[in-house]
Write a protein that holds these residues in place. Structure first.
Motif, PDB file in Angstrom:
ATOM      1  N   GLU A  75       0.517  -1.390  -0.176  1.00 61.84           N
ATOM      2  CA  GLU A  75       0.171   0.444   0.101  1.00 61.84           C
ATOM      3  C   GLU A  75       0.556   1.257  -0.188  1.00 61.84           C
ATOM      4  OE1 GLU A  75      -2.996   0.643  -0.607  1.00 61.84           O
ATOM      5  OE2 GLU A  75      -4.072  -1.926  -0.663  1.00 61.84           O
ATOM      6  N   LEU A  76       2.149   1.069   0.228  1.00 61.48           N
ATOM      7  CA  LEU A  76       3.238   2.465   0.991  1.00 61.48           C
ATOM      8  C   LEU A  76       3.603   2.558  -0.673  1.00 61.48           C
ATOM      9  CD1 LEU A  76       4.589   4.462   2.613  1.00 61.48           C
ATOM     10  CD2 LEU A  76       5.893   2.817   3.071  1.00 61.48           C
ATOM     11  N   ALA A  77       3.705   1.173  -1.420  1.00 61.02           N
ATOM     12  CA  ALA A  77       4.810   1.971  -2.575  1.00 61.02           C
ATOM     13  C   ALA A  77       3.408   2.227  -3.845  1.00 61.02           C
ATOM     14  CB  ALA A  77       4.804   0.383  -2.853  1.00 61.02           C
ATOM     15  N   HIS A  78       2.512   1.341  -3.517  1.00 57.41           N
ATOM     16  CA  HIS A  78       0.719   2.435  -4.543  1.00 57.41           C
ATOM     17  C   HIS A  78       0.975   4.253  -3.829  1.00 57.41           C
ATOM     18  CE1 HIS A  78      -2.600   1.913  -6.933  1.00 57.41           C
ATOM     19  NE2 HIS A  78      -3.312   2.443  -5.679  1.00 57.41           N
ATOM     20  N   ALA A  79       0.566   4.158  -3.080  1.00 59.77           N
ATOM     21  CA  ALA A  79       0.447   5.606  -2.481  1.00 59.77           C
ATOM     22  C   ALA A  79       1.944   6.189  -2.992  1.00 59.77           C
ATOM     23  CB  ALA A  79       0.533   5.979  -0.983  1.00 59.77           C
ATOM     24  N   LEU A  80       3.126   5.789  -2.403  1.00 61.58           N
ATOM     25  CA  LEU A  80       4.065   7.257  -3.628  1.00 61.58           C
ATOM     26  C   LEU A  80       3.754   6.912  -5.404  1.00 61.58           C
ATOM     27  CD1 LEU A  80       6.822   5.042  -1.651  1.00 61.58           C
ATOM     28  CD2 LEU A  80       6.766   7.916  -1.549  1.00 61.58           C
ATOM     29  N   GLN A  81       2.842   5.608  -5.737  1.00 63.01           N
ATOM     30  CA  GLN A  81       2.885   5.436  -7.736  1.00 63.01           C
ATOM     31  C   GLN A  81       2.476   6.541  -8.007  1.00 63.01           C
ATOM     32  OE1 GLN A  81       2.009   1.586  -8.797  1.00 63.01           O
ATOM     33  NE2 GLN A  81       2.789   2.108 -10.680  1.00 63.01           N
ATOM     34  N   THR A  82       0.898   6.696  -7.240  1.00 63.71           N
ATOM     35  CA  THR A  82      -0.045   7.015  -7.487  1.00 63.71           C
ATOM     36  C   THR A  82       0.061   9.082  -6.860  1.00 63.71           C
ATOM     37  OG1 THR A  82      -1.296   6.161  -4.955  1.00 63.71           O
ATOM     38  CG2 THR A  82      -1.539   5.118  -7.412  1.00 63.71           C
ATOM     39  N   LYS A  83       0.878   9.293  -5.613  1.00 62.34           N
ATOM     40  CA  LYS A  83       0.506  10.158  -5.366  1.00 62.34           C
ATOM     41  C   LYS A  83      -0.358  10.996  -4.707  1.00 62.34           C
ATOM     42  CE  LYS A  83       4.345  11.966  -9.429  1.00 62.34           C
ATOM     43  NZ  LYS A  83       4.118  12.957 -10.555  1.00 62.34           N
ATOM     44  N   ASN A  84      -0.604  10.198  -3.983  1.00 65.25           N
ATOM     45  CA  ASN A  84      -1.690   9.964  -3.028  1.00 65.25           C
ATOM     46  C   ASN A  84      -1.239  10.097  -1.467  1.00 65.25           C
ATOM     47  OD1 ASN A  84      -3.631   9.662  -1.115  1.00 65.25           O
ATOM     48  ND2 ASN A  84      -5.115   8.147  -2.674  1.00 65.25           N
ATOM     49  N   ALA A  85      -1.029  11.673  -1.674  1.00 70.23           N
ATOM     50  CA  ALA A  85      -0.348  12.396  -0.148  1.00 70.23           C
ATOM     51  C   ALA A  85      -0.969  11.689   1.088  1.00 70.23           C
ATOM     52  CB  ALA A  85      -0.774  14.086  -0.001  1.00 70.23           C
ATOM     53  N   GLU A  86      -2.596  12.071   1.277  1.00 76.68           N
ATOM     54  CA  GLU A  86      -3.358  11.833   1.952  1.00 76.68           C
ATOM     55  C   GLU A  86      -2.875   9.693   2.252  1.00 76.68           C
ATOM     56  OE1 GLU A  86      -3.954  13.359  -1.097  1.00 76.68           O
ATOM     57  OE2 GLU A  86      -5.139  14.940   0.438  1.00 76.68           O
TER      58      GLU A  86
END
Length: 563
Positions: A75-86
């Motif tokens: 999930e952390l990698a996905h948040a970084l990849q999608t630039k989902n700051a929240e």
């Protein structure tokens, strides 16, 4: 990503867990029935198996379908990849081992950094993490330095104070008569508010009148103001019934940012002329976008994204940028202006009214004995005037005996969520209790407690600090006169009347030297009565991005010009 599920897994990171429902009530803020329903929904989704405990004393059981460490990293990698700051900040806030984040150090640092490409279409973005929510952006209400700097990005004053000098801003020129009772300001032409409206002297007059309404006509900066005149669209005159040598300096304060009052919905959502404007605002994010029509130099930065997160790891082991970044961050030890202090609440009808008790607290607060001290022991507001105070626990014991102290409780409040303030509060409490002075430590936050009546009604002493934006004579005047700060809130009506007389005397002095002497007299009155007890002049260790290393103010994004 289901945040409630991830909070559950952060509480129980192993594959199996025995638990009581009360444990989940506290992390989800739900009743026991609601907790059960949520767990059954998670079971229906196939995320876990839930076995309720039957009967008193029997634990419930959970069995999870996935390895949480792997799921967290995915999930952390996905948040970084999608630039989902929240989502990224949510994951970073979870109470998990630091080594779970090690593989992502460089990527996270890269995310919260300046973004700059060589193409003309890509904006330059600065992302910052704030350690606490923004409490207010009302220029007349803010009492927090970071919010002060944010307001300065959104609006402008008639003049500004830099390097001990008043310089033009929205006014290109100003004059005063020989008696300092008539001040004339000549405004720049063509300055626009964020809504496109052109600023004139009328908007300046309306702004000052609105501020007078909010702060009161008896506020020390207004008490001699008798008229505001607008002889033309670009000239405004202030008339006073007494000399005010510092009047132009007052107008450089951030509370006097010029606003479009006619189109203002609330004081919190004001319309300014600043280099940046707010384009997104929530409890977790503030987005500033460059004002393309700014009257001054256009900022180099196009966008500033501020995210709110309680991240002690962010500024310590995980995010020491020089450990892994190829950007040459500079590490500095900064002495901060102003001072930290303990203030006694003279509106509380408790043992704190006894001066001998307050003096005993002064003797307990021997900062030379505090090993975790981050600063220089203070005896005055400005460090140049401080002398190392000599204190003694033996004297504190003698004062308690002289006061016939019977163990009455004293409630001491310090800021929550900040390790240094909590450590100091615990040290003071333990040191006082060791000599029989009963102090009960409690905590407060800016966002929930500071602007309420909580501190005035329920607390005897508060540990806090005052960091001025400029280290000049007005800084101290604001410290003792600003209605949002604690001296004006903690002193009794009789004491405030006496203080007001001294403030008027300060304002009437003809020279900076004479005003400095009056400041020392005010400070002596506050400290010799032990209403105010200084602790340290703080210092801090900071990492500065090269874009901001020559910027005096930490958050003045207008003056960051190069990478």
């Amino acid at each position: 990503m289901n945040q409630d599920y991830f909070r559950l897994r952060a509480t129980f990171p192993r594959q199996k867990a025995d638990f009581r429902l009360k444990e989940l009530e506290s992390i989800w803020y739900l009743s026991s029935k609601q907790v059960k329903r949520r767990l059954l929904k998670f079971q229906e989704k196939g995320w876990l198996t839930y076995e309720p405990g039957h009967g008193r004393g029997h634990l419930s059981k959970l069995s999870f379908k996935t390895n949480f460490k792997k799921q967290f990293k995915m999930e952390l990698a996905h948040a970084l990849q999608t630039k989902n700051a929240e989502n990224l900040l949510f994951l970073l806030e979870l109470p998990l081992p630091l080594d779970w984040l090690r593989d992502f150090q460089a990527e996270i640092q890269d995310f919260f950094d300046f973004k700059h490409t060589n193409t003309q279409n890509e904006p330059i973005v600065l992302r910052k993490v704030l350690s606490r929510p923004i409490t207010t952006l009302n220029p007349t209400q803010t009492a927090i330095l970071h919010e002060h700097y944010l307001i300065k990005q959104l609006g402008d004053t008639l003049v500004e104070y830099k390097n001990d000098t008043l310089t033009p801003l929205l006014a290109h020129h100003f004059t005063a008569d020989n008696a300092y009772q008539k001040w004339t300001f000549f405004l720049r032409k063509g300055v626009k508010f964020h809504n496109g409206k052109v600023m004139t002297s009328l908007e300046v007059k309306q702004t000052i009148e609105q501020i007078r309404h909010e702060l009161g006509h008896d506020y020390y900066q207004f008490e001699n103001l008798i008229a505001i005149e607008c002889p033309s669209n670009h000239t405004i005159i202030f008339k006073l019934n007494q000399p005010e040598r510092l009047f132009a300096r007052y107008l450089a304060d951030i509370k006097y940012v010029i606003r479009d009052i006619e189109n203002e919905t609330t004081p919190e959502n004001w319309i300014g002329t600043g280099a940046f404007k707010i384009t997104e605002k929530s409890d977790k994010k503030l987005k500033l976008t460059v004002n393309e029509h700014y009257f001054g130099y256009r900022p180099f930065i196009d966008e500033v994204d501020c995210f709110v997160a309680d991240l002690p790891k962010f500024s310590t082991t995980l995010f020491d940028p020089n450990q892994y970044s190829d950007i040459a961050y500079s590490k500095k030890i900064q002495q901060i202006g102003g001072a930290e202090f303990l203030i006694c609440n003279m509106n509380r009808k408790t043992i704190i009214q006894n001066q001998l008790i307050r003096q005993a607290i002064y003797e307990v607060l021997d900062m030379s004995q505090f090993k975790q001290r981050k600063g220089i022991p203070a005896s005055h507001y400005f460090s140049k005037d401080s002398q190392p105070p000599q204190k003694s626990l033996t004297k504190a014991k003698h004062l308690l005996k002289k006061a016939h102290y019977q163990g009455e409780k004293i409630k001491l409040a310090t800021l929550a969520h900040f390790k240094d303030t909590i450590t100091l509060g615990k040290w003071v409490t333990q040191r006082a209790n060791a000599i029989g002075l009963r102090i009960e430590l409690t905590y407060f936050t800016f966002e929930n407690d500071y602007y309420s009546d909580y501190l005035v009604n329920d607390i005897d002493c508060v540990l806090l600090g005052d960091i001025p934006t400029e280290n000049d004579e007005l800084a101290y005047l604001e410290f003792v006169s600003n209605h949002n700060l604690l001296i004006q809130r903690m002193l009794s009506t009789i004491q405030l009347t006496q203080l007001q007389k001294m403030i008027r005397h300060f304002k009437s002095q003809p020279s900076q030297l004479a005003r400095h002497q009056t400041y020392l007299e005010i400070d002596k009155w506050l400290t010799s009565n032990y209403y105010l007890i200084y602790t340290v002049h703080p210092v801090r260790e900071v990492f500065t991005h090269p874009m901001l290393q020559d910027v005096k103010e930490d958050y003045d994004y207008k003056t960051a010009w190069s990478i």
